[in-house]
Design a protein around this motif. Structure first.
Motif, short mmCIF file in Angstrom:
data_model
loop_
_atom_site.label_atom_id
_atom_site.label_comp_id
_atom_site.label_asym_id
_atom_site.label_seq_id
_atom_site.Cartn_x
_atom_site.Cartn_y
_atom_site.Cartn_z
N LEU A 98 29.84 29.56 -11.55
CA LEU A 98 30.81 28.36 -11.52
C LEU A 98 31.27 28.44 -9.89
O LEU A 98 31.54 27.08 -9.66
N LEU A 99 31.47 29.30 -9.12
CA LEU A 99 31.78 29.14 -7.92
C LEU A 99 30.70 28.33 -7.19
O LEU A 99 30.85 27.44 -6.22
N THR A 100 29.40 28.62 -7.45
CA THR A 100 28.37 27.94 -6.50
C THR A 100 28.49 26.28 -7.15
O THR A 100 28.19 25.57 -6.42
N GLN A 101 28.56 26.34 -8.54
CA GLN A 101 28.68 24.86 -9.09
C GLN A 101 29.59 24.04 -8.55
O GLN A 101 29.67 22.84 -8.12
N LEU A 102 30.85 24.79 -8.36
CA LEU A 102 32.15 24.17 -7.78
C LEU A 102 31.73 23.65 -6.03
O LEU A 102 32.38 22.64 -5.73
N GLU A 103 30.82 24.42 -5.76
CA GLU A 103 30.68 24.14 -4.30
C GLU A 103 29.73 22.89 -4.24
O GLU A 103 30.01 22.06 -3.34
N PHE A 104 28.94 23.09 -4.86
CA PHE A 104 28.03 21.64 -5.14
C PHE A 104 28.90 20.27 -5.20
O PHE A 104 28.74 19.40 -4.65
N LEU A 105 29.85 20.51 -6.32
CA LEU A 105 30.63 19.46 -6.63
C LEU A 105 31.44 18.99 -5.48
O LEU A 105 31.71 17.72 -5.16
N ALA A 106 31.92 20.04 -4.73
CA ALA A 106 32.69 19.67 -3.66
C ALA A 106 32.05 19.04 -2.43
O ALA A 106 32.49 18.03 -1.69
N TRP A 107 30.77 19.43 -2.47
CA TRP A 107 29.83 18.76 -1.45
C TRP A 107 29.53 17.62 -1.69
O TRP A 107 29.63 16.61 -0.94
#
Length: 161
Positions: A98-107
């Motif tokens: 989830l942290l990687t997924q949220l990082e992608f959405l933030a990007w």
């Protein structure tokens, strides 16, 4: 110039990262069900998201929630999504975490705020990624965290879902 607006995905990613003193202070300002000490907050985080056999009580890996697809397929699909946008992951990062997924959405939000010339494509990508890789499991994780006494973390997961 990049917009000064709040990147909600980045805030949620911070909130779900391993806690330090900043987390404790902010959580105590916002939530009611927060441990009193940093050590207790860290213990709650570890108990919910990191420790346990065969997996943590509330895993933050998308592949842990899908029983109808091989985990490798889920990981690969996430990785291909990132690569499609020219992103490469640190070798230690799980593509379906989830942290990687949220990082992608933030990007993606950052690209929109920076004035990307094709905002419609970024909006579509964000919606598709949420639908395929976040919405179908994070609500279940939030309920499990709530049932496990996850307090503030259950509320954060509910915000993500």
């Amino acid at each position: 110039m990049v917009s000064a607006s709040l990147n909600v995905w980045a805030v949620l990613r911070f909130a779900l990262s391993y806690p330090d003193a900043r987390h404790l202070q902010r959580f105590q300002e916002i939530y009611q069900d927060v441990p009193e000490t940093l050590e207790e907050l860290q213990a709650l985080y570890i108990d919910l998201f990191e420790a346990g056999l065969p997996q943590p009580r509330c895993p933050l890996l998308e592949s842990a929630w899908l029983l109808n697809r091989p985990p490798g397929d889920v990981v690969l699909e996430n990785k291909l999504f990132y690569q499609n946008f020219g992103l490469e992951l640190d070798g230690r990062a799980a593509p379906d975490h989830l942290l990687t997924q949220l990082e992608f959405l933030a990007w993606l939000d950052h690209c929109l705020a920076a004035g990307n010339p094709d905002p419609e494509s970024l909006d579509r990508a964000q919606e598709e990624f949420l639908e395929r890789h976040v919405r179908h499991w994070v609500g279940k994780a939030a309920r499990l965290a709530r049932d496990a006494g996850g307090g503030c973390y259950a509320e954060i997961l509910e915000a993500v879902s």
